[in-house]
Design an enzyme around this catalytic site. Structure first.
Site, PDB file in Angstrom:
ATOM      1  N   LYS A 105      33.173  32.198  37.579  1.00 37.63           N
ATOM      2  CA  LYS A 105      33.334  32.341  39.037  1.00 37.63           C
ATOM      3  C   LYS A 105      34.807  32.384  39.427  1.00 37.63           C
ATOM      4  O   LYS A 105      35.173  33.053  40.393  1.00 37.63           O
ATOM      5  CB  LYS A 105      32.626  31.194  39.770  1.00 37.63           C
ATOM      6  N   LYS A 162      23.854  40.370  30.503  1.00 37.25           N
ATOM      7  CA  LYS A 162      22.658  39.735  31.064  1.00 37.25           C
ATOM      8  C   LYS A 162      22.261  40.440  32.363  1.00 37.25           C
ATOM      9  O   LYS A 162      23.138  40.789  33.161  1.00 37.25           O
ATOM     10  CB  LYS A 162      23.000  38.266  31.358  1.00 37.25           C
ATOM     11  N   LYS A 168      22.055  40.112  39.348  1.00 37.08           N
ATOM     12  CA  LYS A 168      22.276  40.837  40.616  1.00 37.08           C
ATOM     13  C   LYS A 168      23.745  41.136  40.826  1.00 37.08           C
ATOM     14  O   LYS A 168      24.119  42.211  41.259  1.00 37.08           O
ATOM     15  CB  LYS A 168      21.753  40.007  41.782  1.00 37.08           C
TER      16      LYS A 168
HETATM   17  N1  AQP Z   1      18.867  38.157  32.713  1.00 37.26           N
HETATM   18  C1  AQP Z   1      18.212  37.016  32.655  1.00 37.26           C
HETATM   19  N2  AQP Z   1      17.524  36.687  31.546  1.00 37.26           N
HETATM   20  C2  AQP Z   1      16.839  35.506  31.472  1.00 37.26           C
HETATM   21  N3  AQP Z   1      16.786  34.623  32.487  1.00 37.26           N
HETATM   22  C3  AQP Z   1      17.465  34.907  33.606  1.00 37.26           C
HETATM   23  N4  AQP Z   1      17.620  34.242  34.769  1.00 37.26           N
HETATM   24  C4  AQP Z   1      18.425  34.957  35.587  1.00 37.26           C
HETATM   25  N5  AQP Z   1      18.782  36.100  34.995  1.00 37.26           N
HETATM   26  C5  AQP Z   1      18.212  36.104  33.757  1.00 37.26           C
HETATM   27  C6  AQP Z   1      17.014  32.952  35.038  1.00 37.26           C
HETATM   28  O1  AQP Z   1      16.370  33.044  36.295  1.00 37.26           O
HETATM   29  C7  AQP Z   1      16.493  31.789  36.965  1.00 37.26           C
HETATM   30  C8  AQP Z   1      17.110  32.011  38.309  1.00 37.26           C
HETATM   31  O2  AQP Z   1      18.437  32.485  38.158  1.00 37.26           O
HETATM   32  P1  AQP Z   1      19.549  32.281  39.236  1.00 37.26           P
HETATM   33  O3  AQP Z   1      19.284  31.073  40.030  1.00 37.26           O
HETATM   34  O4  AQP Z   1      20.879  32.457  38.614  1.00 37.26           O
HETATM   35  O5  AQP Z   1      19.178  33.463  40.177  1.00 37.26           O
HETATM   36  P2  AQP Z   1      19.739  34.886  40.393  1.00 37.26           P
HETATM   37  O6  AQP Z   1      20.913  34.803  41.300  1.00 37.26           O
HETATM   38  O7  AQP Z   1      18.595  35.721  40.842  1.00 37.26           O
HETATM   39  O8  AQP Z   1      20.136  35.358  38.951  1.00 37.26           O
HETATM   40  P3  AQP Z   1      21.220  36.381  38.630  1.00 37.26           P
HETATM   41  O9  AQP Z   1      20.876  37.724  39.149  1.00 37.26           O
HETATM   42  O10 AQP Z   1      21.481  36.296  37.171  1.00 37.26           O
HETATM   43  O11 AQP Z   1      22.465  35.777  39.414  1.00 37.26           O
HETATM   44  P4  AQP Z   1      23.959  36.083  39.404  1.00 37.26           P
HETATM   45  O12 AQP Z   1      24.102  37.501  39.854  1.00 37.26           O
HETATM   46  O13 AQP Z   1      24.530  35.084  40.368  1.00 37.26           O
HETATM   47  O14 AQP Z   1      24.441  35.884  37.994  1.00 37.26           O
HETATM   48  C9  AQP Z   1      17.365  30.891  36.097  1.00 37.26           C
HETATM   49  O15 AQP Z   1      16.556  30.019  35.355  1.00 37.26           O
HETATM   50  C10 AQP Z   1      18.065  31.871  35.201  1.00 37.26           C
HETATM   51  O16 AQP Z   1      18.406  31.294  33.959  1.00 37.26           O
END
Ligand code: AQP
Length: 338
Positions: free
Chosen positions: A127, A207, A210
């Site tokens: 971050k 990974k 979003k």
């Molecule tokens: N790519 C992924 N593979 C496996 N697990 C994933 N999770 C997220 N992305 C993957 C798991 O989903 C849960 C919620 O994640 P979060 O709270 O980080 O939600 P998010 O913002 O929707 O996820 P993003 O898109 O990955 O966020 P940013 O863009 O902020 O990085 C968690 O249990 C996570 O491990």
């Protein structure tokens, strides 16, 4: 969830079942990575555990500063979770800020947490890179609030994706630090992963996330899903249609595992070049669209009925009030607060 009805607000969480907890950011509509990496386990565990799931809007404030956007995304995530199978009669779904005891516990836990533990967290380091003009205090203390979210309900199992493993480890360290100083109070929570702990994004390397814009938005219209799947990067060494494919390094092939029992046959087609990458993407897109069609329908129904979603969320928060209050009372007493 079979029918979208609000749960009985007076139902107390089961006292005897072991407890599971997980939080998810209100970042909008859930994507394929969220579902395969975490939400599938949320759904599974709600049958066996006293399952508590939280939309972590306090956490989101570390990066999202537009109030209307945050409100809308919180509703979208709640509707996504219900559409993907959380059943308010089997689990408790709520919004983090509706139980402000989480932040009190986070403060109390902060006093047993060395700053050096927080500074070494991978997410904090990321971050600092991704939002250099907004390195707020919340970004550093995020894992302390996350620990509070889990242990305020004394949950022992935490379904998450692999990217959350380091945070979970830190939660365990914070629990140990607290228990060492004030006596045995909290169980050490343990992470539980699905068989897809890291789902790669459409770029095939990072990974699915979003913030990276490489998602497959499984609750979107079929055309959007198809376009996203067709944009996926496959085996980069397969140049000609006649080159043999390598399913073990191709994310399209890897995702086929989750959408049909015949994935080995599909892989065989790739290895022998009977099928090409475009064929494989079409199959995957069709399967994802078909698999998520009922969830998409439920999602649209819930979007059209935000009152119902709000009722589910507030019933969830109310149901947790006594548990949160009990933990806070115990901790305050142990720490010497009058
Ligand atoms: N790519 C992924 N593979 C496996 N697990 C994933 N999770 C997220 N992305 C993957 C798991 O989903 C849960 C919620 O994640 P979060 O709270 O980080 O939600 P998010 O913002 O929707 O996820 P993003 O898109 O990955 O966020 P940013 O863009 O902020 O990085 C968690 O249990 C996570 O491990």
């Amino acid at each position: 969830m079979t029918t979208a009805t609000a749960p009985d607000p007076v139902r107390a969480p089961a006292a005897t079942a072991p407890r599971t907890f997980s939080g998810i950011q209100p970042s909008g509509v859930a994507h394929l990575g969220n579902d395969l990496g975490a939400i599938r386990n949320y759904v599974k565990l709600q049958d066996e555990y006293d399952a508590i799931y939280c939309i972590v809007d306090y956490h989101a404030l570390t990066s999202t500063h537009d109030p209307d956007v945050l409100r809308a995304r919180t509703g979208d995530m709640a509707a996504s979770l219900l559409a993907l199978g959380l059943d308010p009669d089997k689990c408790t779904l709520f919004v983090q800020s509706h139980r402000p005891e989480h932040t009190e516990l986070a403060w109390l836990l902060a006093t047993v947490t060395p700053v050096s533990w927080l500074e070494r967290t991978p997410t904090y380091k990321e971050k600092r890179e991704s939002q250099p003009d907004d390195i707020n205090h919340g970004l550093l203390t995020y894992p302390v609030l996350q620990a509070a979210d889990i242990i305020i309900y004394k949950a022992t199992l935490v379904p998450v994706g692999r990217d959350q493993a380091a945070h979970l480890e830190l939660s365990r360290e914070i629990v140990r630090a607290f228990n060492n100083r004030y006596g045995e109070t909290f169980p050490e929570p343990r992470a539980v992963f699905t068989d897809a702990p890291t789902v790669l994004g459409t770029d095939g390397v990072r990974k699915m996330s979003k913030s990276l814009g490489n998602t497959i938005d499984v609750l979107s219209e079929p055309d959007v899903i198809r376009k996203q799947v067709m944009s996926m990067v496959t085996d980069t060494q397969r140049i000609l249609r006649t080159d043999p494919g390598r399913p073990e390094v191709c994310s399209v092939c890897q995702l086929q595992r989750f959408f049909g029992p015949d994935f080995e046959e599909l892989w065989d087609g790739e290895r022998t070049a009977r099928t090409g990458c475009v064929d494989m993407k079409r199959v995957l897109a069709d399967r994802i669209v078909r698999h998520y069609a009922p969830a998409r329908e439920r999602y649209l129904e819930l979007q059209a009925n935000p009152k119902l979603v709000d009722e589910v969320l507030s019933a969830g928060a109310n149901r947790l009030a006594p548990l949160a209050a009990d933990t806070i009372a115990e901790v305050r007493q142990k720490m010497g607060l009058r």
